[in-house]
Design a protein around this motif. Structure first.
Motif, PDB file in Angstrom:
ATOM      1  N   ASP A  40      28.412  44.628  50.895  1.00  0.00           N
ATOM      2  CA  ASP A  40      29.679  43.926  51.035  1.00  0.00           C
ATOM      3  C   ASP A  40      29.734  43.309  52.434  1.00  0.00           C
ATOM      4  O   ASP A  40      29.656  44.031  53.430  1.00  0.00           O
ATOM      5  N   TRP A  42      32.179  42.080  54.088  1.00  0.00           N
ATOM      6  CA  TRP A  42      33.345  42.545  54.848  1.00  0.00           C
ATOM      7  C   TRP A  42      33.089  43.930  55.420  1.00  0.00           C
ATOM      8  O   TRP A  42      33.507  44.238  56.535  1.00  0.00           O
ATOM      9  N   LYS A  45      30.742  43.518  58.390  1.00  0.00           N
ATOM     10  CA  LYS A  45      31.491  42.977  59.530  1.00  0.00           C
ATOM     11  C   LYS A  45      32.337  44.060  60.188  1.00  0.00           C
ATOM     12  O   LYS A  45      32.379  44.175  61.416  1.00  0.00           O
ATOM     13  N   THR A  46      32.997  44.887  59.388  1.00  0.00           N
ATOM     14  CA  THR A  46      33.825  45.960  59.926  1.00  0.00           C
ATOM     15  C   THR A  46      32.988  46.954  60.720  1.00  0.00           C
ATOM     16  O   THR A  46      33.378  47.393  61.800  1.00  0.00           O
ATOM     17  N   SER A  59      37.709  45.978  50.277  1.00  0.00           N
ATOM     18  CA  SER A  59      37.488  44.684  50.930  1.00  0.00           C
ATOM     19  C   SER A  59      37.027  43.633  49.933  1.00  0.00           C
ATOM     20  O   SER A  59      37.409  42.472  50.018  1.00  0.00           O
ATOM     21  N   THR A  60      36.223  44.023  48.958  1.00  0.00           N
ATOM     22  CA  THR A  60      35.779  43.074  47.939  1.00  0.00           C
ATOM     23  C   THR A  60      36.942  42.653  47.054  1.00  0.00           C
ATOM     24  O   THR A  60      37.101  41.479  46.729  1.00  0.00           O
ATOM     25  N   ALA A  63      39.178  40.334  49.018  1.00  0.00           N
ATOM     26  CA  ALA A  63      38.549  39.032  49.227  1.00  0.00           C
ATOM     27  C   ALA A  63      38.600  38.183  47.965  1.00  0.00           C
ATOM     28  O   ALA A  63      38.761  36.964  48.034  1.00  0.00           O
ATOM     29  N   THR A  68      42.248  38.628  53.496  1.00  0.00           N
ATOM     30  CA  THR A  68      41.245  39.279  54.330  1.00  0.00           C
ATOM     31  C   THR A  68      41.613  40.745  54.465  1.00  0.00           C
ATOM     32  O   THR A  68      42.783  41.084  54.582  1.00  0.00           O
ATOM     33  N   PRO A  69      40.631  41.627  54.445  1.00  0.00           N
ATOM     34  CA  PRO A  69      40.932  43.051  54.563  1.00  0.00           C
ATOM     35  C   PRO A  69      41.500  43.391  55.937  1.00  0.00           C
ATOM     36  O   PRO A  69      41.166  42.739  56.925  1.00  0.00           O
ATOM     37  N   VAL A  86      33.042  35.904  57.999  1.00  0.00           N
ATOM     38  CA  VAL A  86      32.458  36.155  56.680  1.00  0.00           C
ATOM     39  C   VAL A  86      32.546  34.892  55.841  1.00  0.00           C
ATOM     40  O   VAL A  86      33.597  34.258  55.756  1.00  0.00           O
ATOM     41  N   PRO A  88      32.301  34.212  52.125  1.00  0.00           N
ATOM     42  CA  PRO A  88      32.168  34.893  50.838  1.00  0.00           C
ATOM     43  C   PRO A  88      31.491  34.053  49.763  1.00  0.00           C
ATOM     44  O   PRO A  88      31.059  34.585  48.751  1.00  0.00           O
TER      45      PRO A  88
END
Length: 99
Positions: A40, A42, A45-46, A59-60, A63, A68-69, A86, A88
């Motif tokens: 994923d 996101w 990135k986190t 997060s998916t 998205a 955004t999460p 991100v 997507p």
């Protein structure tokens, strides 16, 4: 003995002068695309930003709904001189360095 020392000194000085010719401050910083294959983006990135990842599936889902999460801090970021974005549509991250 003195001749070897002089030759080595000249080579070191010449290498130092040649390497100083590169304009370090004028290097262009360009964005870098980081493909995320089987994860994923996101969540990646986190984790890179030092956030806490409690629900990776959330997060998916967010998205896909266009949101955004939420970011949760607390950790140490691995990204210092720039930001992550991100994308997507092709499941990738873009690192954009600060100028």
């Amino acid at each position: 003995m003195v001749m070897r020392f002089t030759a080595a000194l000249v080579c070191i000085l010449l290498a130092g002068i040649c390497s100083a010719q590169v304009p370090v401050l004028r290097l262009r910083k360009q964005p870098v695309r980081i493909p995320v294959r089987h994860a994923d983006p996101w969540a990646v990135k986190t984790m890179l930003e030092g956030g806490q990842l409690q629900f990776p599936e959330l997060s998916t889902i967010l998205a896909l709904m266009g949101q955004t999460p939420p970011a949760s801090g607390g950790g140490t970021s691995l990204i210092e001189d720039g930001k992550l974005i991100v994308n997507p549509s092709d499941n990738s991250l873009w690192f954009i360095p600060n100028n």
